[in-house]
Design a protein around this motif. Structure first.
Motif, PDB file in Angstrom:
ATOM      1  N   GLN A   5      38.337  35.941  43.224  1.00 43.36           N
ATOM      2  CA  GLN A   5      38.816  36.531  44.579  1.00 43.36           C
ATOM      3  C   GLN A   5      38.939  35.900  45.795  1.00 43.36           C
ATOM      4  OE1 GLN A   5      38.861  39.863  45.047  1.00 43.36           O
ATOM      5  NE2 GLN A   5      38.724  40.482  43.005  1.00 43.36           N
ATOM      6  N   GLY A   6      38.137  34.402  45.729  1.00 44.38           N
ATOM      7  CA  GLY A   6      38.247  33.547  46.741  1.00 44.38           C
ATOM      8  C   GLY A   6      39.323  32.864  46.759  1.00 44.38           C
ATOM      9  N   TRP A   7      39.905  32.574  45.433  1.00 42.71           N
ATOM     10  CA  TRP A   7      41.478  32.051  45.468  1.00 42.71           C
ATOM     11  C   TRP A   7      42.387  32.871  46.114  1.00 42.71           C
ATOM     12  CZ3 TRP A   7      41.932  27.097  45.119  1.00 42.71           C
ATOM     13  CH2 TRP A   7      41.195  26.206  44.453  1.00 42.71           C
ATOM     14  N   GLN A   8      42.353  34.286  45.952  1.00 45.38           N
ATOM     15  CA  GLN A   8      43.200  35.176  46.130  1.00 45.38           C
ATOM     16  C   GLN A   8      43.167  35.230  47.827  1.00 45.38           C
ATOM     17  OE1 GLN A   8      43.834  39.125  44.250  1.00 45.38           O
ATOM     18  NE2 GLN A   8      42.529  38.293  42.884  1.00 45.38           N
ATOM     19  N   HIS A   9      41.971  35.039  48.288  1.00 48.59           N
ATOM     20  CA  HIS A   9      41.696  35.239  49.876  1.00 48.59           C
ATOM     21  C   HIS A   9      42.237  33.998  50.337  1.00 48.59           C
ATOM     22  CE1 HIS A   9      38.446  35.749  53.127  1.00 48.59           C
ATOM     23  NE2 HIS A   9      39.652  36.219  53.450  1.00 48.59           N
ATOM     24  N   TYR A  10      42.143  32.732  49.725  1.00 46.01           N
ATOM     25  CA  TYR A  10      42.488  31.633  50.363  1.00 46.01           C
ATOM     26  C   TYR A  10      44.044  31.553  50.256  1.00 46.01           C
ATOM     27  CZ  TYR A  10      43.621  26.679  50.690  1.00 46.01           C
ATOM     28  OH  TYR A  10      44.211  25.599  50.945  1.00 46.01           O
ATOM     29  N   ARG A  11      44.464  31.744  49.203  1.00 48.77           N
ATOM     30  CA  ARG A  11      45.991  31.685  48.899  1.00 48.77           C
ATOM     31  C   ARG A  11      46.920  32.351  49.967  1.00 48.77           C
ATOM     32  NH1 ARG A  11      48.914  29.768  44.763  1.00 48.77           N
ATOM     33  NH2 ARG A  11      47.102  28.012  44.795  1.00 48.77           N
ATOM     34  N   ALA A  12      46.422  33.902  50.245  1.00 46.77           N
ATOM     35  CA  ALA A  12      46.882  34.776  51.294  1.00 46.77           C
ATOM     36  C   ALA A  12      47.024  34.083  52.380  1.00 46.77           C
ATOM     37  CB  ALA A  12      46.367  36.087  50.964  1.00 46.77           C
ATOM     38  N   LEU A  13      45.684  33.485  53.045  1.00 48.89           N
ATOM     39  CA  LEU A  13      45.661  33.141  54.334  1.00 48.89           C
ATOM     40  C   LEU A  13      46.224  31.782  54.628  1.00 48.89           C
ATOM     41  CD1 LEU A  13      41.835  33.799  55.264  1.00 48.89           C
ATOM     42  CD2 LEU A  13      43.885  35.385  55.872  1.00 48.89           C
ATOM     43  N   GLN A  14      46.366  31.136  53.387  1.00 43.40           N
ATOM     44  CA  GLN A  14      47.076  29.754  53.589  1.00 43.40           C
ATOM     45  C   GLN A  14      48.519  30.229  53.585  1.00 43.40           C
ATOM     46  OE1 GLN A  14      48.685  28.166  50.499  1.00 43.40           O
ATOM     47  NE2 GLN A  14      48.974  26.267  51.797  1.00 43.40           N
ATOM     48  N   LYS A  53      35.888  35.371  66.716  1.00 46.68           N
ATOM     49  CA  LYS A  53      36.298  33.869  66.896  1.00 46.68           C
ATOM     50  C   LYS A  53      36.117  33.123  65.615  1.00 46.68           C
ATOM     51  CE  LYS A  53      37.351  34.724  70.935  1.00 46.68           C
ATOM     52  NZ  LYS A  53      38.828  34.678  71.448  1.00 46.68           N
ATOM     53  N   VAL A  54      35.332  33.413  64.691  1.00 45.13           N
ATOM     54  CA  VAL A  54      34.981  32.499  63.558  1.00 45.13           C
ATOM     55  C   VAL A  54      34.477  33.400  62.337  1.00 45.13           C
ATOM     56  CG1 VAL A  54      32.543  32.042  64.063  1.00 45.13           C
ATOM     57  CG2 VAL A  54      34.237  30.576  62.759  1.00 45.13           C
ATOM     58  N   ALA A  55      34.773  33.410  61.052  1.00 48.04           N
ATOM     59  CA  ALA A  55      34.304  34.039  59.973  1.00 48.04           C
ATOM     60  C   ALA A  55      34.117  33.223  58.851  1.00 48.04           C
ATOM     61  CB  ALA A  55      35.349  35.077  59.504  1.00 48.04           C
ATOM     62  N   MET A  56      32.690  33.614  58.263  1.00 47.22           N
ATOM     63  CA  MET A  56      32.057  32.545  57.074  1.00 47.22           C
ATOM     64  C   MET A  56      31.882  33.426  55.927  1.00 47.22           C
ATOM     65  SD  MET A  56      30.599  29.750  59.579  1.00 47.22           S
ATOM     66  CE  MET A  56      30.112  31.444  60.664  1.00 47.22           C
ATOM     67  N   PRO A  57      32.570  33.835  55.220  1.00 46.79           N
ATOM     68  CA  PRO A  57      32.340  34.883  53.869  1.00 46.79           C
ATOM     69  C   PRO A  57      32.087  33.805  52.946  1.00 46.79           C
ATOM     70  CG  PRO A  57      34.842  34.923  54.289  1.00 46.79           C
ATOM     71  CD  PRO A  57      34.002  34.030  55.251  1.00 46.79           C
ATOM     72  N   GLY A  58      31.169  34.381  52.239  1.00 53.42           N
ATOM     73  CA  GLY A  58      30.756  33.718  50.867  1.00 53.42           C
ATOM     74  C   GLY A  58      30.637  34.734  49.680  1.00 53.42           C
ATOM     75  N   ALA A  59      31.464  34.438  48.568  1.00 55.96           N
ATOM     76  CA  ALA A  59      31.649  35.237  47.386  1.00 55.96           C
ATOM     77  C   ALA A  59      31.819  36.816  48.008  1.00 55.96           C
ATOM     78  CB  ALA A  59      30.270  35.233  46.641  1.00 55.96           C
ATOM     79  N   GLY A  60      33.024  37.060  48.476  1.00 55.77           N
ATOM     80  CA  GLY A  60      33.631  38.182  49.034  1.00 55.77           C
ATOM     81  C   GLY A  60      34.606  38.818  48.148  1.00 55.77           C
ATOM     82  N   ASP A  61      34.894  39.953  47.756  1.00 59.30           N
ATOM     83  CA  ASP A  61      36.037  40.587  47.006  1.00 59.30           C
ATOM     84  C   ASP A  61      37.152  40.969  48.251  1.00 59.30           C
ATOM     85  OD1 ASP A  61      35.611  41.445  44.157  1.00 59.30           O
ATOM     86  OD2 ASP A  61      33.758  41.877  45.272  1.00 59.30           O
ATOM     87  N   VAL A  62      38.328  40.884  47.690  1.00 60.35           N
ATOM     88  CA  VAL A  62      39.765  41.114  48.416  1.00 60.35           C
ATOM     89  C   VAL A  62      40.715  42.057  47.624  1.00 60.35           C
ATOM     90  CG1 VAL A  62      39.633  38.943  49.922  1.00 60.35           C
ATOM     91  CG2 VAL A  62      40.768  38.849  47.848  1.00 60.35           C
ATOM     92  N   ASN A  63      40.330  42.011  46.387  1.00 58.04           N
ATOM     93  CA  ASN A  63      41.276  42.727  45.627  1.00 58.04           C
ATOM     94  C   ASN A  63      40.532  43.594  44.645  1.00 58.04           C
ATOM     95  OD1 ASN A  63      43.197  43.770  43.863  1.00 58.04           O
ATOM     96  ND2 ASN A  63      44.287  41.670  43.635  1.00 58.04           N
ATOM     97  N   TRP A  64      40.254  45.015  44.885  1.00 61.22           N
ATOM     98  CA  TRP A  64      39.486  45.833  44.077  1.00 61.22           C
ATOM     99  C   TRP A  64      40.209  46.047  42.634  1.00 61.22           C
ATOM    100  CZ3 TRP A  64      34.450  45.491  44.981  1.00 61.22           C
ATOM    101  CH2 TRP A  64      34.197  45.163  46.329  1.00 61.22           C
ATOM    102  N   ILE A  65      41.464  46.000  42.440  1.00 56.45           N
ATOM    103  CA  ILE A  65      41.991  46.121  41.405  1.00 56.45           C
ATOM    104  C   ILE A  65      41.832  44.985  40.176  1.00 56.45           C
ATOM    105  CG2 ILE A  65      44.442  46.518  40.230  1.00 56.45           C
ATOM    106  CD1 ILE A  65      45.448  47.242  42.858  1.00 56.45           C
TER     107      ILE A  65
END
Length: 588
Positions: free
Chosen positions: A306-315, A235-247
């Motif tokens: 990595q955070g910007w990529q994560h946010y931009r995709a979900l947004q 129901k909720v997720a709170m990741p801090g400093a996590g990778d989404v793009n290993w390339i």
């Protein structure tokens, strides 16, 4: 080194395995150490005499104890505390905790630390917050931990279990276990965590529809992966400093080459399909879990982009509520207490909205644009303050103006303001109240007049009004803020005692009405707490009569011509013209 050999603390999963190695003529002989305290100690020192030992003992649900004793050949004697730190924490509730075991990936036994909610009742299912450690070779021990990334008591306070799993890849479990995920990143860790949750659900402890997940660094990496692989589960997720793009991580992370070559089997140009398959970025369209992302803008371990990529995709996808909080000047591990505190507060608020259902997103958005501490928000709250049609503070009862009382706790109500001149004149008709000063605090009040006023209140209302004790008033004064009407306000700085004495002649020329302010003129000290009652002039305007331990009345607190010494916390005796009163009302 110790007398006759060596003491060793061996890693043994969530605990330690202490051993004594005796040096003999034939080599080394091993002796087990049976003292349970050393199984829960990761910090040990043996003195130069070879037998004095100092160590820290703690468990997940007990505060650290700093002990010293005598150690000889694996036996501890004469153990006693040598220092007591953070004893104030003993006054706070601590959730019960235990080590649990379950069958994880590939049939291996894995473990974790389980914390119980404060309101736990057998037979009732509770929410669960999964808190995942980083590394990946970190470990969660059966030892005390409470910091800005791990704070089980605050989740237990909200009625939730907390699980801290030691997934495949965790340290402290042997080399084979820690290296088991190389080339198989995500493939063992996620089943370990999911099977741990299912184990708690099967036991009837956890509500499978009330799950949250969070973590920092590798804990965030696994948090993100769980929202991708199990999109309907959390129901909720709170990741801090996590990778989404290993390339991109390969080139931007300070140690990307070493880490990615080790866990993904080579660079991305040799294993591009593998890198794409392992990168959550390319499957974020599956995510529906409300996600709160934290990053420091100076992070080079997990680069901020990595955070910007994560946010931009979900947004852009728009399937899951998402928020990205960027902390200026922070590296991978936050250093500023203000940022650590805010990170925790934001996590709790996010979970309150999406896991516990305590607040709506509309309420949270309003609080963001109109913080509770903002003057405008304070104005809205102040609208509820009682006053008469002609603007006098207080409540009328049978045509008599009385102080407004607000609830402080379960046993005590307290006057929102110091007793005003208009209220005091209701008791003493000849009390002088110059026009325009009706809402000033009653001043120049003697101890006898204060007692008489309280007795009159009792007769008027039939309620057990009284004057506060010194202890009660000091408790209230600790809630006061720096904006009270004191001498510091009129000077623009806090004078020391010598400066205060030098000002006595100047202050003697001022009449009380020139320095006193209408009650409530200065912001209340507890304005930042939206759940606290607004209480004004707790340590300023006029000093207030209070009952000492000997039963005698004494003035307490600062006034418009005195101020509390910031070092000693003492206040000079106020002039009689600057003494008033506040009343309290016990409730049983």
């Amino acid at each position: 080194m110790t007398e006759g050999g060596v003491h060793v603390q061996l890693a043994a999963g969530p605990r330690m395995e202490p051993r004594f190695y005796e040096k003999t003529a034939d080599g080394w002989r091993t002796h087990p150490v049976s003292d349970a305290r050393l199984r829960h100690s990761t910090s040990i020192r043996i003195g130069p005499d070879g037998h004095t030992i100092a160590f820290v003992y703690s468990r997940a649900d007990s505060l650290p104890q700093y002990l010293v004793g005598t150690y000889r050949r694996g036996r501890l004697t004469n153990v006693r505390p040598f220092v007591r730190l953070n004893t104030y924490l003993q006054d706070y509730p601590i959730p019960r905790a235990e080590v649990i075991y379950w069958e994880g990936a590939e049939g291996d036994t894995v473990n974790g630390i389980l914390y119980y909610p404060f309101n736990y009742r057998p037979g009732r299912r509770h929410p669960l917050m999964v808190v995942i450690h980083g590394g990946p070779s970190g470990v969660d021990l059966d030892a005390w931990r409470a910091d800005w990334t791990v704070y089980p008591p605050l989740w237990a306070q909200r009625g939730a279990f907390v699980l801290r799993p030691n997934y495949h890849g965790s340290g402290h479990h042997g080399l084979e276990f820690v290296e088991s995920i190389k080339g198989r990143y995500y493939e063992l860790e996620l089943p370990d965590i999911i099977k741990g949750i299912e184990h708690l659900v099967a036991q009837g402890l956890v509500d499978p529809d009330s799950l949250g997940v969070m973590g920092w660094s590798n804990g965030a990496i696994l948090t993100i992966a769980l929202t991708v692989e199990y999109p309907e589960r959390f129901k909720v997720a709170m990741p801090g400093a996590g990778d989404v793009n290993w390339i991109s991580d390969y080139g931007n992370c300070a140690f990307g080459v070493r880490f990615d070559d080790s866990y993904f089997g080579g660079p991305p140009w040799e294993r591009l399909d593998h890198y794409i398959a392992k990168s959550p970025l390319f499957r974020l369209h599956r995510v529906v879990t409300p996600t709160l992302i934290h990053f420091g803008d100076q992070d080079t371990a997990v680069p901020t982009e990595q955070g910007w990529q994560h946010y931009r995709a979900l947004q852009q996808l728009g399937k899951a509520p998402v928020r990205f909080i960027l902390y200026p000047g922070e590296p991978h591990g936050f250093r500023r207490p203000s940022h650590q505190k805010r990170k925790m507060e934001e996590d709790l608020a996010w979970a309150d909205t999406y896991l516990f259902g305590h607040t709506s997103m509309a309420e949270r958005l309003r609080r963001r644009v109109l913080p509770e501490s903002a003057p405008l928000a304070l104005k809205l709250r102040a609208r509820r303050i009682a006053r008469t049609a002609d603007g006098r503070y207080g409540v009328e009862q049978n045509g008599v103006l009385l102080p407004e009382m607000v609830r402080l706790d379960d046993t005590l109500w307290v006057g929102r303001f110091e007793v005003t001149r208009a209220q005091f004149r209701a008791f003493k008709p000849d009390y002088p109240v110059p026009p325009g000063t009706e809402n000033y605090p009653a001043s120049g009040i003697t101890a006898d007049e204060a007692r008489a006023y309280v007795a009159w209140l009792r007769r008027q209302t039939g309620q057990p009004y009284r004057l506060p004790t010194v202890a009660e008033l000091e408790k209230l004064q600790r809630k006061a803020g720096v904006s009270e009407n004191t001498l510091a306000y009129w000077l623009g700085y806090t004078p020391n005692p010598d400066e205060r004495r030098q000002l006595e002649d100047v202050l003697a020329d001022f009449r009380p009405d020139e320095l006193l302010l209408p009650v409530g003129s200065r912001p209340p000290g507890n304005a930042k707490d939206p759940d606290a009652p607004l209480l004004y002039d707790l340590d300023g305007n006029v000093a207030e009569w209070a009952v000492g331990k000997d039963g005698r009345l004494q003035p307490s607190g600062a006034s418009a011509v005195t101020v509390r010494d910031p070092r000693t916390k003492e206040v000079p005796a106020p002039p009689p013209a600057f003494i008033g009163l506040r009343v309290v009302l016990p409730r049983h």
